[in-house]
Motif scaffolding. Sequence first.
Motif, PDB file in Angstrom:
ATOM      1  N   THR A   1       0.829  -1.206   0.000  1.00 56.28           N
ATOM      2  CA  THR A   1       0.000   0.000   0.000  1.00 56.28           C
ATOM      3  C   THR A   1       0.863   1.254   0.000  1.00 56.28           C
ATOM      4  O   THR A   1       0.552   2.240  -0.678  1.00 56.28           O
TER       5      THR A   1
ATOM      6  N   ALA B   1       2.202   1.797  -3.523  1.00 56.42           N
ATOM      7  CA  ALA B   1       1.189   2.376  -4.413  1.00 56.42           C
ATOM      8  C   ALA B   1       1.039   3.870  -4.156  1.00 56.42           C
ATOM      9  O   ALA B   1       0.926   4.666  -5.096  1.00 56.42           O
TER      10      ALA B   1
ATOM     11  N   PHE C   1      -1.934   1.463 -13.623  1.00 60.14           N
ATOM     12  CA  PHE C   1      -2.267   1.479 -12.201  1.00 60.14           C
ATOM     13  C   PHE C   1      -3.435   0.552 -11.885  1.00 60.14           C
ATOM     14  O   PHE C   1      -3.740   0.301 -10.723  1.00 60.14           O
ATOM     15  N   HIS C   2      -4.081   0.051 -12.934  1.00 62.62           N
ATOM     16  CA  HIS C   2      -5.193  -0.901 -12.800  1.00 62.62           C
ATOM     17  C   HIS C   2      -6.294  -0.344 -11.892  1.00 62.62           C
ATOM     18  O   HIS C   2      -6.791  -1.021 -10.993  1.00 62.62           O
ATOM     19  N   ALA C   3      -6.641   0.909 -12.154  1.00 64.03           N
ATOM     20  CA  ALA C   3      -7.686   1.594 -11.384  1.00 64.03           C
ATOM     21  C   ALA C   3      -8.628   2.275 -12.370  1.00 64.03           C
ATOM     22  O   ALA C   3      -8.526   3.475 -12.626  1.00 64.03           O
TER      23      ALA C   3
ATOM     24  N   THR D   1      -9.419   3.174  -7.142  1.00 61.04           N
ATOM     25  CA  THR D   1      -8.074   2.882  -6.637  1.00 61.04           C
ATOM     26  C   THR D   1      -8.113   2.081  -5.338  1.00 61.04           C
ATOM     27  O   THR D   1      -7.114   2.023  -4.610  1.00 61.04           O
TER      28      THR D   1
ATOM     29  N   GLN E   1      -8.106  -1.130  -4.667  1.00 58.47           N
ATOM     30  CA  GLN E   1      -7.173  -2.245  -4.557  1.00 58.47           C
ATOM     31  C   GLN E   1      -5.744  -1.766  -4.317  1.00 58.47           C
ATOM     32  O   GLN E   1      -4.952  -2.464  -3.673  1.00 58.47           O
ATOM     33  N   LYS E   2      -5.409  -0.586  -4.805  1.00 56.67           N
ATOM     34  CA  LYS E   2      -4.054  -0.060  -4.646  1.00 56.67           C
ATOM     35  C   LYS E   2      -3.928   0.842  -3.415  1.00 56.67           C
ATOM     36  O   LYS E   2      -2.998   0.695  -2.618  1.00 56.67           O
TER      37      LYS E   2
END
Length: 386
Positions: free
Chosen positions: A23, A26, A327-329, A349, A351-352
């Motif tokens: 975390t 990220a 960033f997969h968001a 966001t 998950q990050k």
Amino acid sequence: MTNKIPVDDLHHVTVVTRDARATALAHADFYDIPEWKVVDYTPERLKRTSIHGRGPSSNMKPEAIGNASPPGVFGFRSVRGVSRTTGVTFEIIQPLTGQSTFEHFLATRGAGVHGICISRVTRAEISGLRAFLAENDVPLAMTYAVNDDVDFYYFDTRATLGGYYLEVIVADTTNWADTVPADNVWDFSDQMSQDAGVQPPRRIKGVGHFGVVVPDVEAAITRYAKLFDEPIWRLMNWRTEEWLLEDTTTNGVEVKHAFYAARGNVGKTPLGVTIGFEVIQPLWGPSHYKEDFLQVVGPGIHHLDLAFPVQDWDEWDKFNRFMKDDFHAPMCMSGWLRGRIHLYHYQDTRQKLGYVVEVHAPDPGNPPTPGGAEHYWYDFSAKADI
């Protein structure tokens, strides 16, 4: 006599997680925070601990509790990072042992914003604040210290303000953070993205507001007004409608929906950045507020509104590509406001970072709208002559 929650700065936003390093990395990548101060608050180091008014138990025999911590004994890892632009600070918490409010939040809700710290009071002032909050149905949830310079108090504002805790620093000096030495420093400099799309959030000026989702907005802001002694609030009735809220989406699907959004400011940082809340009640139609948050985990801090400039639409497009592909968001909610003069996105966001972020597109240069959302002003200091 204390008659409100004092607000002197946004000291930090507290995010709980099962993996503090992931975390923190990220956050480092997103906000340009390469260095993080790590402190392991083990049970042996902690002093003056309490949990919901109870201290550590001495009645439990080791053979009775096995490997579990005795009641009232807890420990956790704190990882603290400060933005290099305006000093926005995040404290990432990973529970390690025992039943703290951190562990309870994580077990019942998952990773997310456990609370915010916007108050520092002196040792002479804390008793008055405790009494005021107790009179207004806000109990003290947890305390701890590691030295004689600073104590940390967590007040349970979940029922009154909406699913999160308010942390209060009790210290007679402003350099309280320096009195707690680091056990380690994590440096993520060589792991941070150089993609052009991540540059906007690294220019963050502050947190524009904390977006809190609740089931009853009017009841909630009545309590906000009382606790922060801020009587003036504005309520907006946003709904999918021409000139009002257009091209509305949720999780990439075009939808029609409506929600109340009440805004109030409770203070400013020393740099002049407003500390405010947007208290939201979903009304009808699918929204990220309702199906993805309120109905899943209950009231709480849904998003952080990020105040950062986007230079132009080309940079906006690069930012959105970075968020989705790197960033997969992906975008989880969006809409054009007031006749398409303002576009907002929510990026998922969670998950990050542990929470949603709200971001804003550049000014499109469209003419002002002929109408606007219905808005209602509240003045909780007004007295009725009845």
